[in-house]
Design a protein around this motif. Structure first.
Motif, PDB file in Angstrom:
ATOM      1  N   ARG A 153       0.806  -1.216   0.000  1.00 47.78           N
ATOM      2  CA  ARG A 153       0.000   0.000   0.000  1.00 47.78           C
ATOM      3  C   ARG A 153       0.837   1.263   0.000  1.00 47.78           C
ATOM      4  N   HIS A 161      -1.436  -4.735   2.959  1.00 44.13           N
ATOM      5  CA  HIS A 161      -2.802  -4.815   3.493  1.00 44.13           C
ATOM      6  C   HIS A 161      -3.000  -6.200   4.100  1.00 44.13           C
ATOM      7  N   ASP A 171     -11.059  -5.828   2.221  1.00 40.09           N
ATOM      8  CA  ASP A 171     -12.027  -4.748   2.386  1.00 40.09           C
ATOM      9  C   ASP A 171     -13.243  -5.018   1.520  1.00 40.09           C
ATOM     10  N   HIS A 216     -16.635   0.999   4.508  1.00 37.11           N
ATOM     11  CA  HIS A 216     -16.345  -0.382   4.127  1.00 37.11           C
ATOM     12  C   HIS A 216     -16.062  -1.186   5.394  1.00 37.11           C
ATOM     13  N   HIS A 250     -13.304  -3.642   6.937  1.00 38.68           N
ATOM     14  CA  HIS A 250     -12.006  -4.320   6.864  1.00 38.68           C
ATOM     15  C   HIS A 250     -12.134  -5.559   7.726  1.00 38.68           C
TER      16      HIS A 250
HETATM   17 ZN   LIG Z   1      -8.523  -2.887   4.948  1.00 44.21          ZN
END
Ligand SMILES: [Zn+2]
Length: 272
Positions: free
Chosen positions: A154, A164, A168, A244, A246
């Motif tokens: 990322r 990551h 997500d 979102h 995670h």
């Molecule tokens: Zn995430």
């Protein structure tokens, strides 16, 4: 009759494996095993916890070696050695821009809070309770387009960061989140620096999961949850650019890919 004797001879020559393994033999994959009760298990020389009924679980990290060796020592001292092939994954680079700068480069006064959050998360990931909740298997806690895959390198606001360590799923604020597998809630936090409203679940034998950026939390610390039980709702708390979930899955400190545990996203919600 001859065929029957042939079969008997074959069974004596090649006894059925005392150890059953099922799962994803790939980087990020989760594997569930079953051995005789009282067995001891190691993976590349490291101890794997075994439940009283002989069930165990382990996983392969993002950068796991492509070969691993599982050794199961039965209660009678007999050893079964399994040489495992672990398929390699390729990981993408994901650029995320537009994050609040303080969430990318924290201010000095944020560091204490981040350390406290990290200590709480690490304590959960250090658990190894002698339970086999993970035997429920895993489903998606939320369905929707996958907006961030496991393992991607990322670049946040132009700065390279850690890969990551979860998946997500984009969904509108307020969308219900359910427990993807049975377990016990072991962390409920209203406002972590990076993950905002956060829940963690212990699935037993060192396997834990995390739900981040929630809008509301519907469970309490210590609560047992069945697969499908409500955990709360999707939100945009913590370090995010939009609503979102995670979802992270960790075995003994090794991050795994939840998507491999849950399988394909139900088609009606999959992206493209
Ligand atoms: Zn995430």
């Amino acid at each position: 009759m001859r065929a029957l004797w042939f079969l008997v001879a074959l069974c004596i020559a090649f006894p059925a494996h005392a150890v059953d393994l099922s799962g994803q033999f790939v980087q990020g994959g989760l594997v569930v095993g079953q051995a005789a009760p009282g067995s001891m298990v190691t993976l590349d020389g490291l101890g794997v916890d075994v439940a009283a009924n002989g069930a165990f679980v382990f996983g392969f990290g993002r950068d796991a070696k492509v070969k691993a060796q599982l050794v199961v020592t039965g209660p009678d001292g007999g050893r079964e050695v399994r040489d495992l092939s672990v398929a390699a994954q390729t990981y993408k680079i994901q650029h995320i821009d537009g994050l609040p700068e303080r969430k990318v480069t924290p201010a000095p006064e944020d560091l204490k809070r981040i350390q406290d959050d990290n200590a709480k998360i690490a304590a959960v990931r250090a658990l190894s309770t002698p339970k086999t909740h993970f035997l429920s298997g895993f489903v998606w806690p939320v369905t929707g387009p996958i907006s961030g895959v496991f393992g991607s390198q990322r670049i946040l606001n132009g700065e390279p960061k850690n890969p990551h360590n979860g998946v997500d799923v984009a969904a509108p604020t307020g969308t219900p989140i359910v427990a993807p597998a049975a377990g016990v809630v072991v962390l409920v936090h209203d406002d972590m620096f990076y993950t905002g409203k956060t829940v963690m679940i212990d699935h037993g034998l060192g396997l834990t999961s995390v739900y981040a950026h929630m809008n509301s939390i519907a469970v309490a610390d210590g609560q047992a949850v069945a697969q499908g039980a409500p955990l709360g709702t999707v939100g945009a708390s913590g370090r995010v650019t939009g609503a979102h979930l995670h979802w992270g899955l960790t075995w003994k400190g090794t991050h795994l890919d939840p998507k491999l545990a849950a399988g394909s996203m139900p088609a009606e919600n999959a992206q493209n």
